[in-house]
Write a protein that holds these residues in place. Structure first.
Motif, PDB file in Angstrom:
ATOM      1  N   UNK A   1       0.785  -1.230   0.000  1.00 17.53           N
ATOM      2  CA  UNK A   1       0.000   0.000   0.000  1.00 17.53           C
ATOM      3  C   UNK A   1       0.822   1.287   0.000  1.00 17.53           C
ATOM      4  N   UNK A   2       2.056   1.215   0.489  1.00 20.93           N
ATOM      5  CA  UNK A   2       2.785   2.472   0.642  1.00 20.93           C
ATOM      6  C   UNK A   2       4.228   2.387   0.207  1.00 20.93           C
ATOM      7  N   UNK A   3       4.700   3.532  -0.303  1.00 17.58           N
ATOM      8  CA  UNK A   3       6.101   3.598  -0.716  1.00 17.58           C
ATOM      9  C   UNK A   3       6.914   4.169   0.434  1.00 17.58           C
ATOM     10  N   UNK A   4       7.860   3.412   0.920  1.00 15.46           N
ATOM     11  CA  UNK A   4       8.786   3.906   1.951  1.00 15.46           C
ATOM     12  C   UNK A   4       9.993   2.983   1.918  1.00 15.46           C
ATOM     13  N   UNK A   5      11.147   3.432   2.403  1.00 21.47           N
ATOM     14  CA  UNK A   5      12.315   2.548   2.377  1.00 21.47           C
ATOM     15  C   UNK A   5      12.041   1.303   3.222  1.00 21.47           C
TER      16      UNK A   5
ATOM     17  N   UNK B   1      -1.717   9.960  -1.479  1.00 21.09           N
ATOM     18  CA  UNK B   1      -2.259   9.058  -0.463  1.00 21.09           C
ATOM     19  C   UNK B   1      -2.815   7.855  -1.205  1.00 21.09           C
ATOM     20  N   UNK B   2      -2.612   6.669  -0.653  1.00 19.50           N
ATOM     21  CA  UNK B   2      -3.000   5.471  -1.401  1.00 19.50           C
ATOM     22  C   UNK B   2      -3.940   4.586  -0.599  1.00 19.50           C
TER      23      UNK B   2
ATOM     24  N   UNK C   1     -11.403   6.203   5.229  1.00 17.11           N
ATOM     25  CA  UNK C   1     -11.357   7.441   6.014  1.00 17.11           C
ATOM     26  C   UNK C   1      -9.914   7.911   6.204  1.00 17.11           C
ATOM     27  N   UNK C   2      -9.019   6.957   6.420  1.00 19.73           N
ATOM     28  CA  UNK C   2      -7.601   7.312   6.600  1.00 19.73           C
ATOM     29  C   UNK C   2      -7.066   7.922   5.312  1.00 19.73           C
ATOM     30  N   UNK C   3      -7.356   7.262   4.187  1.00 20.36           N
ATOM     31  CA  UNK C   3      -6.813   7.724   2.907  1.00 20.36           C
ATOM     32  C   UNK C   3      -7.253   9.152   2.593  1.00 20.36           C
TER      33      UNK C   3
ATOM     34  N   UNK D   1      -4.656  14.421   0.769  1.00 19.09           N
ATOM     35  CA  UNK D   1      -3.670  14.207  -0.294  1.00 19.09           C
ATOM     36  C   UNK D   1      -3.897  15.160  -1.466  1.00 19.09           C
ATOM     37  N   UNK D   2      -2.845  15.427  -2.202  1.00 16.95           N
ATOM     38  CA  UNK D   2      -2.998  16.160  -3.457  1.00 16.95           C
ATOM     39  C   UNK D   2      -3.465  15.178  -4.530  1.00 16.95           C
TER      40      UNK D   2
END
Lengths: 302, 263
Positions: A133-137, B99-100, B168-170, B175-176
């Motif tokens: 779900x997320x991009x992070x190192x 935001x994903x 709700x979090x997303x 986010x842009x």
């Protein structure tokens, strides 16, 4: 990681601070390292909180759980001590206590490294949803396991000191130091050991993504590793070229130096100091490259 | 480096190709690999060409819907825009904070409370702990969580609650660019209405949304643009009504079950 740059000429109507990120193919499988390190540093708090929350989740229902973290190696140390002294056909009390103290601090230290490696090895495969779900190192995940292992290691030190103080009360002849100036070397020894273990965790975490039985295999490997390390035996038992065994083992210099400082109250030898640094560098460079160059794969293989 | 990006664009995709290899062995174990090696065989790998030479501009303030059959490369495209899967060729330029919601659920640890999971997710996305902590009550309210549930372990949540919190979090992270992959199927009709409203608010503020959905009505109702992806390529792009119609024709709707519309 993405290259970032503030966009000065963005339209004013936008109610946010835009930033430009560019994603391009990696060169030699590696992302731009400066950008990667910057993101890693920016999100270090995540590793810390993840370690804290993981601890909280594991011991949510029982505070006794934490006691086992200390009790387990403590009991194991007694078992190994009995085993070693029985095999050797017994010895005088003072010498026996020195052996016990050596096994105890060696086992505590070895367990610290083992936890960094084995928990770190599973951190990527267990971080599935987060990785998708997320991009992070991704290095932040094994880092979090390492932080947690360090917290678990800390309370074992006062336990060791308490055992030695008790031992010295009952066996005044026991040749074990408690406090000496040599202890100032412990932060260096621990830092090098942590880096070595973290570098190895990066290697095993990557392997575990490709081969899911790596972490299982690791539990056997670490057991054999323990027997090959100066924990159940003293480093000075090795003579001549046999001493090489101490240095080909990545954890060897750290465990030998730990015993040297805690038991004898001596500063680590020059060979141990160099060995510590060399293994930390090798593990971080190889582990870091192996892991970061394969990070892209994690999102499609989890 | 010089970045050539028009101000009105949120995302620019230039000649993007994404390939990756997957292990097609049933047992992905070291033991299996060693056994194969001892027989002189290699581990069976397959190269997936998920996206092929794609070009696409997404302007600020637009809602882009992506439709296409399974395996069309939609999710891979979303992951690469999010920076999770870097390109094999080409370039993606993104102007704004992303935001994903690509894999449903905020949780990493079902034993932890919703609040703790939200904080962890926010920290991973680069927010400060204070920023997220201030938003958790707002998130709980938006997700219609019953009183006190935000501090209960996530494992006690119903699947609807789980999905609503994730959404709700997303959107709470202001986010842009918001990337949603099949994330709109959570919740009942009232929650859907609420999430539509929230998304429209985001768009009014010139924020951008990219939606992957099999629910074609959602794409029609919500999107300003749409693309139809097929085997890693864009087959058609344009007005959402026309694109979904073309896609429906391709799907030969007559043979599809009536519950295709999940939203």
């Amino acid at each position: 990681m993405a290259e970032e740059k503030n966009e000065a000429q963005a339209p004013r109507a936008l109610a946010y601070a835009p930033r430009i990120q560019v994603f391009e193919p990696h060169r030699a499988s590696l992302p731009p390292i400066r950008g990667y390190m910057r993101e890693f540093w920016r999100r270090k708090r995540f590793s810390l909180e993840l370690a804290r929350f993981a601890d909280k989740a594991e011991y949510l229902d029982s505070n006794l759980g934490k006691v086992w973290l200390v009790l387990n190696p403590l009991l194991l140390a007694f078992v190994y001590f009995l085993l070693v002294t029985v095999l050797r056909g017994g010895s005088d009390k003072a010498h026996g206590f020195t052996t016990l103290a050596h096994i105890l601090i060696g086992l505590f230290t070895f367990y610290f490294a083992q936890n960094v490696i084995s928990d770190g090895a599973q951190s990527i495969t267990q971080g599935g949803r987060l990785i998708l779900n997320q991009a992070f190192p991704r290095t932040l995940l094994p880092l979090s396991s390492a932080i947690r292992s360090f917290w678990q290691y800390l309370p074992t030190i006062p336990v060791y000191i308490a055992v030695v103080i008790l031992g010295k009360i009952f066996i005044p002849k026991a040749d074990v130091h408690i406090f000496s100036w040599a202890l100032l070397w412990i932060p260096y020894v621990t830092a090098c050991l942590a880096l070595t273990a973290f570098g190895m965790a990066l290697i095993f975490a990557t392997m575990n993504v490709y081969f899911r039985d790596t972490s299982k295999l690791l539990s056997y490997t670490t057991r054999i590793w323990l027997y090959g390390s100066p924990v159940l035996w003293l480093p000075e038992m090795l003579h001549g070229w046999h001493r090489v065994i101490l240095y080909v083992n990545p954890l060897g210099p750290a465990l030998a130096a730990t015993s040297e400082v805690w038991i004898r109250g001596h500063a680590p030898t020059l060979a141990q100091l160099i060995g510590l640094l060399v293994w930390a560098l090798i593990a971080m460079v190889f582990g870091g490259y192996f892991f970061i160059s394969r990070e892209r794969d994690f999102a499609v293989r989890i | 480096m010089l970045i050539d990006m028009p101000d009105d664009l949120a995302v620019r995709i230039e000649d993007l190709s994404i390939t990756y290899k997957i292990n097609v062995d049933t047992k992905k174990t070291l033991k299996n690999a060693v056994m194969r090696a001892s027989k002189g065989e290699k581990v069976r790998m397959r190269t997936v060409e998920a996206v092929k030479h794609m070009n696409l501009d997404i302007p600020h303030g637009s809602v882009l819907g992506i439709v296409g059959a399974n395996g069309a490369g939609k999710s891979t495209l979303m992951r690469s825009i999010a920076g999770i899967l870097p390109p094999s060729e080409g370039r993606i330029t993104v102007n704004g904070k992303i935001s994903t919601l690509l894999a449903l659920g905020v949780g990493f640890n079902p034993a932890l409370s919703g609040r703790d999971n939200i904080i962890l997710g926010g920290l991973a996305s680069g927010l400060s702990k204070e920023e997220i902590a201030n938003k958790t009550d707002e998130i709980a309210k938006f997700a219609d969580l019953p009183d006190g549930f935000i501090d209960m372990p996530v494992r006690t949540y119903s699947s609807g609650m789980y999905g609503r919190v994730a959404f709700a979090v997303a959107v709470a992270m202001t986010p842009d660019i918001l990337l949603l992959d099949e994330a709109l199927s959570a919740g009942d009709a009232a929650f859907k209405e609420k999430s539509f409203l929230r998304m429209r608010e985001l768009v009014k503020e010139a924020r951008t949304i990219v939606i992957v959905s099999h629910a074609l009505q959602t794409v029609k109702d919500l999107c300003t643009h749409a693309i139809w992806m097929h085997k890693g390529e864009i087959l058609a792009k344009g007005e959402p009504g026309a694109i979904t119609e073309k896609y429906l024709e391709f799907l030969n709707v007559g043979t599809l079950p009536s519950n295709d519309e999940d939203f």
